[in-house]
Design an enzyme around this catalytic site. Structure first.
Site, short mmCIF file in Angstrom:
data_model
loop_
_atom_site.label_atom_id
_atom_site.label_comp_id
_atom_site.label_asym_id
_atom_site.label_seq_id
_atom_site.Cartn_x
_atom_site.Cartn_y
_atom_site.Cartn_z
N THR A 5 36.29 -21.40 80.90
CA THR A 5 36.36 -20.85 82.26
C THR A 5 35.89 -19.40 82.33
O THR A 5 35.71 -18.87 83.43
CB THR A 5 37.80 -20.92 82.81
OG1 THR A 5 38.68 -20.16 81.97
CG2 THR A 5 38.28 -22.36 82.88
N TYR A 143 45.27 -13.99 63.64
CA TYR A 143 44.01 -14.44 64.24
C TYR A 143 43.01 -14.81 63.14
O TYR A 143 42.41 -15.90 63.16
CB TYR A 143 43.44 -13.34 65.13
CG TYR A 143 42.05 -13.63 65.66
CD1 TYR A 143 41.84 -14.59 66.63
CD2 TYR A 143 40.95 -12.91 65.18
CE1 TYR A 143 40.57 -14.85 67.12
CE2 TYR A 143 39.67 -13.16 65.68
CZ TYR A 143 39.48 -14.13 66.64
OH TYR A 143 38.23 -14.38 67.12
#
Length: 252
Positions: A5, A143
């Site tokens: 998106t 991460y």
């Protein structure tokens, strides 16, 4: 295409639409998914784009998403989380969330979609990864570890495609000025009372190994994604292809 998106995912979706592909956009929020589709239709008139809202960190929502999809020729695993955090403050819940989004989303999607690709004898699976999966940053250990695991996943899945027309590859992206990075830079700049553009340049220059000495743009990652999703990349399989601006210093 997961996580599409905004940022890199949106840029890849647009680039694939430009090439005539039929694209299914995915994101967690129904409103943002509808907005992304509207923006894509505005910039690529006539493009075949639809959307399914689902949180790819949630196994049940992934199953619903997969049940709604038809045949998939190209799977782009782009959904990802990142943040700067001291190692000692990263909780077990944080670790689970990062592994669910950055690793398990790819596992869940590929588990259902790779088999049919192999049966048809054609297909592309693409993981949008990061140079942090190779050179794990000390201030983003969770991460980096999740991205390293996703890199290993893609390597293993590629071995399942032996002798077929299916490929599994990874893009190792460098520091990219995505929407999330832009928001983080703007927040830090506001807190420090400095212009965001000046801080952006300072942060880019701080990566001393970078050869381009700037943030990459999402569209630069998207161009490589389009190549790897296309028939032109038929000899590239099991690869971790860099679009990192020269940040990584190893030869391989």
């Amino acid at each position: 295409m997961s996580g599409s998106t905004q940022g890199i995912g949106f840029a890849i979706a647009r680039a694939l639409l430009d090439e005539g592909a039929e694209v299914v956009v995915n994101g967690r929020d129904e409103g943002r998914v509808r907005d992304a589709v509207a923006r894509l239709r505005a910039v690529v008139p006539g493009g075949a784009v639809s959307a399914i809202a689902a949180d790819v960190a949630d196994a049940a929502q992934v199953e619903r998403l997969l049940d709604e999809l038809g045949d998939v020729d190209v799977l782009v695993n782009n959904a990802g989380l990142f943040e700067v955090a001291p190692f000692e403050s990263i909780t077990d819940a944080d670790w689970r969330r990062y592994l669910d989004v950055n690793l398990m989303s790819g596992v869940r999607l590929a588990r259902r979609l790779l088999g049919p690709m192999l049966a048809r004898g054609r297909g592309r699976v693409l993981f949008v990864n990061s140079e942090s999966g190779v050179d794990v940053p000390a201030d983003m250990v969770h991460y980096g570890v999740s991205k390293a695991a996703a890199l290993a996943l893609a390597n293993g899945l590629a071995k399942l495609t032996r002798g077929t027309g299916v490929t599994v590859n990874t893009i190792l992206g460098g520091p990219t000025y995505s929407d999330g990075v832009a928001r983080a830079v703007e927040g830090i700049a506001q807190a420090q009372g400095v212009p965001a553009d000046a801080l952006k340049g300072t942060l880019a220059a701080a990566r001393t190994t970078s050869l381009v000495q700037r943030f990459l743009e999402p569209e630069e990652i998207a161009r490589l994604a389009v190549y790897l999703a296309s028939p032109l990349s038929s000899a590239t399989n099991g690869a971790a292809v860099r679009a990192d601006g020269g940040v990584l210093t190893t030869l391989l």
